[in-house]
Design a protein around this motif. Sequence first.
Motif, PDB file in Angstrom:
ATOM      1  N   UNK A   1      61.803  52.094  16.986  1.00  0.00           N
ATOM      2  CA  UNK A   1      60.645  52.820  17.517  1.00  0.00           C
ATOM      3  C   UNK A   1      59.447  51.886  17.680  1.00  0.00           C
ATOM      4  N   UNK A   2      59.264  51.009  16.656  1.00  0.00           N
ATOM      5  CA  UNK A   2      58.171  50.038  16.746  1.00  0.00           C
ATOM      6  C   UNK A   2      58.345  49.128  17.956  1.00  0.00           C
ATOM      7  N   UNK A   3      59.561  48.627  18.124  1.00  0.00           N
ATOM      8  CA  UNK A   3      59.812  47.717  19.255  1.00  0.00           C
ATOM      9  C   UNK A   3      59.598  48.435  20.583  1.00  0.00           C
ATOM     10  N   UNK A   4      60.022  49.722  20.649  1.00  0.00           N
ATOM     11  CA  UNK A   4      59.846  50.486  21.890  1.00  0.00           C
ATOM     12  C   UNK A   4      58.366  50.716  22.178  1.00  0.00           C
ATOM     13  N   UNK A   5      57.627  51.081  21.123  1.00  0.00           N
ATOM     14  CA  UNK A   5      56.192  51.303  21.304  1.00  0.00           C
ATOM     15  C   UNK A   5      55.481  50.009  21.690  1.00  0.00           C
ATOM     16  N   UNK A   6      55.852  48.917  21.032  1.00  0.00           N
ATOM     17  CA  UNK A   6      55.244  47.629  21.349  1.00  0.00           C
ATOM     18  C   UNK A   6      55.552  47.228  22.791  1.00  0.00           C
ATOM     19  N   UNK A   7      56.792  47.494  23.225  1.00  0.00           N
ATOM     20  CA  UNK A   7      57.160  47.174  24.608  1.00  0.00           C
ATOM     21  C   UNK A   7      56.358  48.030  25.587  1.00  0.00           C
ATOM     22  N   UNK A   8      56.179  49.323  25.239  1.00  0.00           N
ATOM     23  CA  UNK A   8      55.389  50.196  26.100  1.00  0.00           C
ATOM     24  C   UNK A   8      53.936  49.740  26.159  1.00  0.00           C
ATOM     25  N   UNK A   9      53.383  49.401  24.989  1.00  0.00           N
ATOM     26  CA  UNK A   9      51.998  48.930  24.963  1.00  0.00           C
ATOM     27  C   UNK A   9      51.840  47.636  25.753  1.00  0.00           C
ATOM     28  N   UNK A  10      52.828  46.736  25.604  1.00  0.00           N
ATOM     29  CA  UNK A  10      52.752  45.473  26.344  1.00  0.00           C
ATOM     30  C   UNK A  10      52.850  45.727  27.849  1.00  0.00           C
ATOM     31  N   UNK A  11      53.785  46.613  28.238  1.00  0.00           N
ATOM     32  CA  UNK A  11      53.922  46.921  29.663  1.00  0.00           C
ATOM     33  C   UNK A  11      52.644  47.567  30.185  1.00  0.00           C
ATOM     34  N   UNK A  12      52.057  48.475  29.375  1.00  0.00           N
ATOM     35  CA  UNK A  12      50.805  49.111  29.784  1.00  0.00           C
ATOM     36  C   UNK A  12      49.693  48.077  29.924  1.00  0.00           C
ATOM     37  N   UNK A  13      49.599  47.198  28.934  1.00  0.00           N
ATOM     38  CA  UNK A  13      48.547  46.178  28.977  1.00  0.00           C
ATOM     39  C   UNK A  13      48.762  45.215  30.142  1.00  0.00           C
ATOM     40  N   UNK A  14      50.032  44.846  30.383  1.00  0.00           N
ATOM     41  CA  UNK A  14      50.310  43.887  31.455  1.00  0.00           C
ATOM     42  C   UNK A  14      50.088  44.481  32.835  1.00  0.00           C
ATOM     43  N   UNK A  15      50.385  45.784  32.989  1.00  0.00           N
ATOM     44  CA  UNK A  15      50.271  46.419  34.305  1.00  0.00           C
ATOM     45  C   UNK A  15      48.942  47.137  34.513  1.00  0.00           C
ATOM     46  N   UNK A  16      48.151  47.245  33.475  1.00  0.00           N
ATOM     47  CA  UNK A  16      46.890  47.972  33.582  1.00  0.00           C
ATOM     48  C   UNK A  16      45.879  47.177  34.413  1.00  0.00           C
ATOM     49  N   UNK A  17      45.021  47.898  35.156  1.00  0.00           N
ATOM     50  CA  UNK A  17      43.928  47.191  35.841  1.00  0.00           C
ATOM     51  C   UNK A  17      42.865  46.682  34.872  1.00  0.00           C
ATOM     52  N   UNK A  18      42.947  47.106  33.613  1.00  0.00           N
ATOM     53  CA  UNK A  18      42.019  46.614  32.600  1.00  0.00           C
ATOM     54  C   UNK A  18      42.550  45.306  32.003  1.00  0.00           C
ATOM     55  N   UNK A  19      41.638  44.541  31.440  1.00  0.00           N
ATOM     56  CA  UNK A  19      42.010  43.339  30.699  1.00  0.00           C
ATOM     57  C   UNK A  19      41.941  43.672  29.209  1.00  0.00           C
ATOM     58  N   UNK A  20      43.008  43.341  28.455  1.00  0.00           N
ATOM     59  CA  UNK A  20      43.049  43.576  27.019  1.00  0.00           C
ATOM     60  C   UNK A  20      42.959  42.224  26.317  1.00  0.00           C
ATOM     61  N   UNK A  21      41.938  42.082  25.490  1.00  0.00           N
ATOM     62  CA  UNK A  21      41.681  40.808  24.818  1.00  0.00           C
ATOM     63  C   UNK A  21      41.395  41.082  23.342  1.00  0.00           C
ATOM     64  N   UNK A  22      41.958  40.262  22.449  1.00  0.00           N
ATOM     65  CA  UNK A  22      41.675  40.372  21.021  1.00  0.00           C
ATOM     66  C   UNK A  22      41.008  39.083  20.549  1.00  0.00           C
ATOM     67  N   UNK A  23      39.885  39.244  19.847  1.00  0.00           N
ATOM     68  CA  UNK A  23      39.150  38.107  19.290  1.00  0.00           C
ATOM     69  C   UNK A  23      39.106  38.247  17.775  1.00  0.00           C
ATOM     70  N   UNK A  24      39.163  37.106  17.070  1.00  0.00           N
ATOM     71  CA  UNK A  24      39.004  37.181  15.623  1.00  0.00           C
ATOM     72  C   UNK A  24      37.518  37.142  15.268  1.00  0.00           C
ATOM     73  N   UNK A  25      37.209  37.069  13.989  1.00  0.00           N
ATOM     74  CA  UNK A  25      35.814  37.131  13.548  1.00  0.00           C
ATOM     75  C   UNK A  25      34.990  35.940  14.024  1.00  0.00           C
ATOM     76  N   UNK A  26      35.667  34.859  14.413  1.00  0.00           N
ATOM     77  CA  UNK A  26      34.958  33.682  14.952  1.00  0.00           C
ATOM     78  C   UNK A  26      34.945  33.664  16.473  1.00  0.00           C
TER      79      UNK A  26
END
Length: 609
Positions: free
Chosen positions: A146-171
């Motif tokens: 289920x985790x792998x399926x959800x992660x794949x869905x999230x990745x596909x959503x992020x990759x195909x979305x017109x939005x940009x998804x970015x993660x930054x650390x505290x620095x």
Amino acid sequence: MPDRPIRFLIVDDTAQNIMALEALLRRDGLIVDSAQSAAEALELMLRHDYALAFLDVQMPETDGYELAELMRSTERTRGVPIIFVTAAEMDEARRFRGYEAGAVDYIFKPIDPVVLKSKAEVFFRIGRQAKELERQRDEMQDIARHRDRVMAQLKAHADNSPLAFVTLDSNLCVRSWSKGAERMFGRPAGDLLGMTAVAAGWLDEQGAALLTGWLDSQQEGAPRFSAEISLDHADIGPICCEVYGSVLSEGAGRQSLSLQVQDITERKQSEEVRALLIGELNHRIKNTLANVQAIARQSLRQSGSLADFEVSFGGRLQALARAHSILSDATWACAPLDQLIDDQISSGTLDGDRLRRDGPPVELSPDTMLRLALTLHELGTNAAKYGALSVPQGRIELSWRLDGPCLELTWRETGGPPVTPPERSGFGTTLIGAAGGGDASAALADWRPEGVVWTIRLTEGVTRLAASACPDVAPVTDGPRRPATLQGSRILLVEDEPLVALDLRYELEDAGATITGIARTVTEAIAAAQAGGIDLVLLDGNLKGEPVDEVAQVLDGLSVPFCFVSGYGREHLPQGFDHAPLIEKPFRPDMLRGILTALLARGLPDAAE
């Protein structure tokens, strides 16, 4: 608790021994299977999983030792614990052989129930623990899938979305960079991962200070923020973005920032264009009203009577309105000069049969188009009153040529009555000169006896059209028929503007028509049409925001002639009714009467008496 019960297997060639063992082992959660031969036992072990097998050492064909060796040679049965059951005395050699064959213990006959139960209890508990571990393993595998399926869905959503998804650390180092971010900013993930967003040039100092403030916020939970930030595109530089951020805690005082970024460059440009258009619209409306006010005042000042004022003011207002329609069709961009001339012909200001035009294809800017529309209207009106168009043999030659960025237009009248210069310049002359932007030298008249010649020079707002881009010139048609009489005709007005309806009513009653009623909604119009007793209908193009297609269909079904009276162009009116003439608002009284008279003269059957 495990879902499935624990199974033990008893293998003994004596049925009484099996029954005795089953009786001693019986308990909840345990299934005891039995076999009286090695072959039967192996078949059962292929179908079921056993937590413990009791094997009788002495069996006629395949003894317990041999069966144990067979079990150890097979993958499926290799791990089944074996307890040998025997009545013989055990020497060291026989005992060693049993353990070598895979036994974990021995039970000697006669069987001590306490010993049997205690040993069986150990394997029962081990079996239960094994079942529980299997259940937990299956659950963990389901969770992982289920985790792998959800992660794949999230990745596909992020990759195909017109939005940009970015993660930054505290620095503000880039941890993740989606495919959408690659598309939006033209930067591959490999160029940014592990770098600070500032050092990579994606984020400026001002944006970095803002995001650092989000990370330093003391709000509980997962605080969410939003702001407009300029972020750098690899090819085009800073672009305006809307950024939504969530601060996520990673324990031990560590935090990360999850960003969703939307490129709002086009929206910003649209907002700027909209503000510009609203300002331009206000400007044009006020300018138009000021022009109408000036035309009204000057027409009234130079008119000898109210009737003269009505004719001159109405004609000038109509010329202005038709020019607005041309520009609206062109979305207030440039429009061809030929189209303006065709409009003057279709309105009756110019006679297409007696007009000769010649010149290169050009287009005019909106301001120049409006001024020239009034100019051509005045020239045509004057020619019809006093000049070449006042006699059947008169002709007009309209020619133009480009002189660099300027357009020189010549209006030449021939075949008319002898011409003498006017004693004074009226408002009409002023309007003719307005085509050149108000410069006195831009419009010059040569009052020749055989016909006046006007030379008008336009210094701006003119563009040459390529020959292939020149629009098709509409066929020249005669102007509307001159007013005859509407005496005695019965007319229904379908109009939701009270002042317009009142104006139409007075105009038609002055012509001798009878107004049977004024309908202001679609329902009222249909009811009035179906009631009968009407010869003609004037139909507004829109009633309180509701289209009038249904009304037009009813009128056609009743064979009642009608015409549209609307500020809309033909393309915004009900389709399929091209046989119905269009009178554009504001209207000229003479055009109104002429079109209605011609419509009645078509000889369509009258409505029911």
